[in-house]
Design a protein around this motif. Structure first.
Motif, short mmCIF file in Angstrom:
data_model
loop_
_atom_site.label_atom_id
_atom_site.label_comp_id
_atom_site.label_asym_id
_atom_site.label_seq_id
_atom_site.Cartn_x
_atom_site.Cartn_y
_atom_site.Cartn_z
N CYS A 90 -5.07 6.39 -1.50
CA CYS A 90 -3.93 5.19 -0.97
C CYS A 90 -3.91 4.39 -2.19
O CYS A 90 -4.66 4.31 -2.64
CB CYS A 90 -4.57 4.80 -0.01
SG CYS A 90 -4.05 3.20 0.38
N ASP A 149 -0.01 12.57 0.63
CA ASP A 149 -1.40 13.03 0.64
C ASP A 149 -1.04 13.96 -0.35
O ASP A 149 -0.15 15.01 -0.80
CB ASP A 149 -0.54 14.19 1.82
CG ASP A 149 -1.73 12.98 3.35
OD1 ASP A 149 -2.28 12.71 3.30
OD2 ASP A 149 -0.50 13.15 4.42
N TYR A 159 0.66 -0.70 -0.43
CA TYR A 159 0.18 0.29 0.08
C TYR A 159 0.99 1.22 0.12
O TYR A 159 1.70 1.47 0.86
CB TYR A 159 -0.88 0.04 1.32
CG TYR A 159 -1.96 -1.35 1.60
CD1 TYR A 159 -2.90 -1.02 1.13
CD2 TYR A 159 -1.59 -2.07 1.78
CE1 TYR A 159 -4.15 -2.08 1.07
CE2 TYR A 159 -2.37 -3.75 2.00
CZ TYR A 159 -3.42 -3.32 1.33
OH TYR A 159 -4.28 -4.09 1.43
N THR A 201 -5.91 12.62 0.80
CA THR A 201 -5.38 11.56 1.05
C THR A 201 -6.40 10.29 0.13
O THR A 201 -7.15 9.87 0.08
CB THR A 201 -5.06 11.13 2.28
OG1 THR A 201 -4.93 12.29 2.95
CG2 THR A 201 -4.45 9.93 2.86
N GLU A 207 0.18 5.18 0.43
CA GLU A 207 -0.53 6.31 0.82
C GLU A 207 0.26 7.44 0.82
O GLU A 207 1.67 7.67 1.03
CB GLU A 207 -0.79 6.62 2.41
CG GLU A 207 -2.15 5.69 3.00
CD GLU A 207 -2.85 5.24 4.33
OE1 GLU A 207 -2.41 6.51 4.93
OE2 GLU A 207 -3.73 4.60 4.94
#
Length: 297
Positions: free
Chosen positions: A17, A8, A4, A15, A6
């Protein structure tokens, strides 16, 4: 195994992902993990009882051909496999399902990626393979030394330590990025060898007498590499590579170099005589290594 990512957005503050299934993690993410945390090693605690079972595990991984699986199996049996901690834990679990016992060991701290001129990195990658000769055993080092002339051995050599812990050697004026084939390294610098007096030499822990290192020992070794700018804390990786070759060594860098990146002008330089001030703009330099910090959550 899944990954994964993530991130911003600094503009809209949203945000996102990214998620993946079984395909390999993107190279930039894997590089960031290895650079920040260093590689882990998967090793066998004893002889491999069922090589076919281990081969089936390796062959079942996405993108692994039969030929590559056999190569990975040889690496596992002889030196161990390296990668991110999650990758090695996943392989250990899959091997355990097939009745093959393996252990995961921590590496030697962070890895270092090339931070020099981009055109040199592109040139090194275009070569297709590392320019440095890997020496992983006493026999390989003996063969390498026997193929060098007296004039060559009188000078230090360019070296890198790859993620697998192998020492790679190239002529002194070679670029470190070429020696490493553009890959991440555990350390880099220059190293000089000399004939030992037959007494073992050096201060290597557990060093014995006789003809350790085939009659050779390390005379000088330093971390001067403006392409990778490794920290002096990379010494344990160098020591482990030399111990594998049974080469007596001084026990630390004889010519340590302290690299720092200036937080003011952004340029990388060398700290001399403990004077942590940028030679380009006179700004104060940090005490800790900061040449290529990789921010991770």
């Amino acid at each position: 195994m899944r990954w994964y990512d993530e991130h911003d957005c600094p503009s809209c503050q949203l945000t996102a992902c990214d998620y993946s299934g079984p395909e390999a993690m993107p190279a930039e993410g894997r590089t960031a993990l290895l650079t920040a945390h260093g590689p882990a090693r998967l090793r066998l605690p004893g002889p491999l009882g069922d090589p076919v079972a281990a081969l089936r595990v390796l062959r079942a991984e996405p993108g692994v051909t039969l030929g590559l699986a056999r190569q990975l199996l040889d690496e596992l049996r002889e030196f161990g496999l390296t990668g991110t901690a999650v990758e090695m834990a996943w392989r250990r679990a899959r091997l355990a399902e097939r009745g093959v016992a393996a252990e995961v060991e921590a590496g030697f701290g962070r890895a270092y990626r090339y931070v020099g001129p981009p055109e040199l990195w592109e040139w090194a990658v275009d070569l297709g393979s590392p320019g440095g000769q890997p020496v992983r055993t006493e026999g390989e080092f003996a063969d390498w030394a026997a193929a060098r002339t007296a004039a060559e051995l009188a000078e230090p050599f360019t070296f890198t330590v790859d993620l697998g812990g192998a020492l790679r050697l190239a002529p002194r004026r070679s670029e470190h990025v070429a020696c490493a084939g553009g890959e991440l390294v555990l350390s880099a610098g220059e190293i000089g060898f000399r004939r030992s007096d037959g007494g073992g030499g050096g201060d290597r822990d557990g060093g014995g007498g006789g003809r350790a290192g085939g009659g050779w020992e390390v005379g000088t070794v330093g971390n001067l590499s403006t392409g990778y700018c490794p920290d002096v804390a990379s010494w344990p990786a160098v020591a482990a590579a030399l111990d594998r070759l049974a080469l007596p060594h001084p026990g630390s860098f004889t010519d340590p170099v302290v690299f720092r990146r200036c937080p003011g002008c952004g340029r990388c330089g060398i700290v001399r005589e403990g004077h942590h001030v940028c030679v380009f703009c006179d700004a104060d330099l940090p005490e800790r290594w900061n040449v290529d910090d990789v921010p991770l959550p």
